[in-house]
Motif scaffolding. Structure first.
Motif, PDB file in Angstrom:
ATOM      1  N   ALA A  88      -1.921 -10.536  13.581  1.00 27.56           N
ATOM      2  CA  ALA A  88      -2.334  -9.648  14.668  1.00 27.56           C
ATOM      3  C   ALA A  88      -1.391  -8.456  14.790  1.00 27.56           C
ATOM      4  N   PHE A  89      -0.092  -8.718  14.768  1.00 26.92           N
ATOM      5  CA  PHE A  89       0.870  -7.619  14.885  1.00 26.92           C
ATOM      6  C   PHE A  89       0.919  -6.792  13.604  1.00 26.92           C
ATOM      7  N   SER A  92      -1.976  -4.493  13.784  1.00 31.96           N
ATOM      8  CA  SER A  92      -1.694  -3.440  14.763  1.00 31.96           C
ATOM      9  C   SER A  92      -0.787  -2.369  14.174  1.00 31.96           C
ATOM     10  N   SER A  93       0.248  -2.797  13.438  1.00 34.34           N
ATOM     11  CA  SER A  93       1.177  -1.832  12.855  1.00 34.34           C
ATOM     12  C   SER A  93       0.469  -0.949  11.828  1.00 34.34           C
ATOM     13  N   TRP A  95      -2.809  -0.253  11.782  1.00 33.40           N
ATOM     14  CA  TRP A  95      -3.754   0.586  12.526  1.00 33.40           C
ATOM     15  C   TRP A  95      -3.055   1.803  13.125  1.00 33.40           C
ATOM     16  N   PHE A  96      -1.988   1.559  13.869  1.00 35.58           N
ATOM     17  CA  PHE A  96      -1.282   2.662  14.520  1.00 35.58           C
ATOM     18  C   PHE A  96      -0.601   3.572  13.495  1.00 35.58           C
ATOM     19  N   TYR A 164       1.522   7.037  18.428  1.00 35.81           N
ATOM     20  CA  TYR A 164       0.906   6.105  17.473  1.00 35.81           C
ATOM     21  C   TYR A 164       1.938   5.577  16.483  1.00 35.81           C
ATOM     22  N   THR A 167       4.634   3.354  18.199  1.00 38.75           N
ATOM     23  CA  THR A 167       4.016   2.074  18.564  1.00 38.75           C
ATOM     24  C   THR A 167       3.838   1.200  17.337  1.00 38.75           C
ATOM     25  N   GLY A 168       3.413   1.802  16.228  1.00 33.10           N
ATOM     26  CA  GLY A 168       3.280   1.051  14.980  1.00 33.10           C
ATOM     27  C   GLY A 168       4.607   0.503  14.498  1.00 33.10           C
ATOM     28  N   ALA A 171       5.443  -2.470  16.655  1.00 30.35           N
ATOM     29  CA  ALA A 171       4.566  -3.590  16.306  1.00 30.35           C
ATOM     30  C   ALA A 171       5.026  -4.249  15.021  1.00 30.35           C
ATOM     31  N   SER A 203      -5.821 -10.427   8.947  1.00 32.20           N
ATOM     32  CA  SER A 203      -5.624  -9.055   9.421  1.00 32.20           C
ATOM     33  C   SER A 203      -6.939  -8.281   9.385  1.00 32.20           C
ATOM     34  N   LEU A 207      -8.607  -6.342  12.535  1.00 30.80           N
ATOM     35  CA  LEU A 207      -8.925  -4.924  12.457  1.00 30.80           C
ATOM     36  C   LEU A 207     -10.392  -4.641  12.738  1.00 30.80           C
TER      37      LEU A 207
END
Length: 372
Positions: A88-89, A92-93, A95-96, A164, A167-168, A171, A203, A207
């Motif tokens: 999950a993290f 997220s990393s 994505w951002f 972004y 935050t990535g 994450a 992942s 996503l």
């Protein structure tokens, strides 16, 4: 008569060259694909899902069909409590991190990535895997000041893109710490192939949630061009980067890989200004990044010293550090994700997880979004 360079040493430097080439190439390739000014595929989540789907498929074939490696003993408890939160993290990393390419330059992204040790240290302290230390804290302050100066000197500063990317980074830092806490306590070790086998599909699923909400409606054939060979080669480069990291880890020491990472960052910043003319670098950018790198180098020195001190207590610190410059003939296929370095990735770099215990702080191994 001059001493001839040994073949293993030449091979080691060749692997380092391939790692730097692929890591830089993946980042620049992703920027080119996502940028509206070039290939114009402004769908970062979709691109990341393509990478994850391709990596997961290749890993499945290698594990289940060709049986190159054997799967680890994965119970439902381990999968639910370790693989799912880490995935999950990781998702997220990616994505951002990939979304940041739509708003800010590659050069500025690399400068922001100097915050990786800061984020990792903060998350490690919060999770109880590290303790506050004055020497490390002073380095973190130096890195942060450098990044702030670099950001102030950015001509095309964009708040959205910066948020972004930062935050990535956090994450990814949390993923690295959770990996250390969860997987190591379970005694689970994963090599690059088994990491992809378990992490990539999970992942991909994570996503798919933001993809359905943010990008599905934008994927109209009339507006978005899809070139199979572009995306296939892009995903292939990301997969190749993961295996190049595996080869480099098996043949070099901690100091060498850190030096290669710093060299890669400078090369990438220079190349990005040539390939993408709109990516301009100011004097303040360079000064700030140089200050941040001083903090990163000192942080890396402290971590190398700590690791070597815990492994070889009978040797002096200079002897331990100097050994990291020499070729290590052992090749290890066991990877345990640990904490990350300033250079990433990037596993953002884009594919998921695997750092060596011997070389903690290398960054991400499964790379596909922004490289390692």
């Amino acid at each position: 008569m001059p001493k001839m360079i040994s073949k293993p040493l030449v091979l080691t430097y060749f692997y380092l060259f391939i790692y730097i080439l692929l890591s830089s190439g993946v980042i620049l390739y992703n920027k080119w694909v996502l940028s509206p000014k070039y290939f114009n595929f402004p769908l970062p989540i979709t691109l990341t899902m393509i990478h994850m789907g391709f990596s997961g498929l290749v890993a499945f074939l290698l594990v289940r069909v060709f049986k190159v490696v054997a799967p680890v003993k994965m119970t439902f408890e381990i999968y639910a409590t370790c693989v799912i939160p880490i995935s999950a993290f990781f998702a997220s990393s990616l994505w951002f991190g990939n979304t940041a390419y739509l708003h800010i330059s590659v050069a500025f992204i690399q400068m922001l990535k100097a915050l990786m040790p800061v984020a990792t240290f903060i998350m490690a302290v919060l999770c109880g895997t590290d303790k506050p230390r004055c020497d490390v804290f002073s380095n973190m302050v130096l890195v942060s000041v450098g990044v702030v100066i670099s950001s102030y000197g950015e001509i095309h500063f964009n708040v959205v893109g910066t948020v972004y990317q930062v935050t990535g980074i956090f994450a990814e830092a949390l993923r690295l710490v959770l990996t250390q806490v969860l997987l190591q306590k379970k005694g689970l070790t994963l090599n690059p192939i088994t990491s992809l086998y378990y992490i990539a599909p999970c992942s991909f699923v994570f996503l798919s949630v933001p993809w359905l909400l943010l990008e599905k409606s934008s994927m109209e054939v009339s507006q978005i061009q899809f070139n199979f060979w572009i995306f296939f080669s892009n995903a292939l480069c990301a997969l190749a980067l993961n295996f190049s990291i595996f080869l480099v880890i098996g043949r070099t020491g901690a100091v060498t890989i850190r030096v290669a990472g710093v060299l890669k960052d400078w090369i990438l910043i220079a190349l990005s200004t040539v390939i993408f003319p709109e990516s301009m670098i100011t004097r303040l950018n360079i000064i700030g990044y140089a200050i941040a790198l001083c903090g990163v180098v000192m942080y890396n020195y402290i971590k190398v010293k700590d690791v070597r001190a815990s492994q070889l207590p009978s040797e002096s610190i200079p002897e331990r550090i100097s050994k990291d410059w020499k070729l290590e003939k052992k090749s290890s296929d066991i990877f345990i994700p640990n904490s990350g370095s300033a250079s990433d990735i990037d596993v953002d770099e884009e594919t998921p997880l695997t750092q060596s215990t011997r070389l903690s702080h290398i960054g991400r191994s499964l790379v596909g979004n922004h490289g390692a």
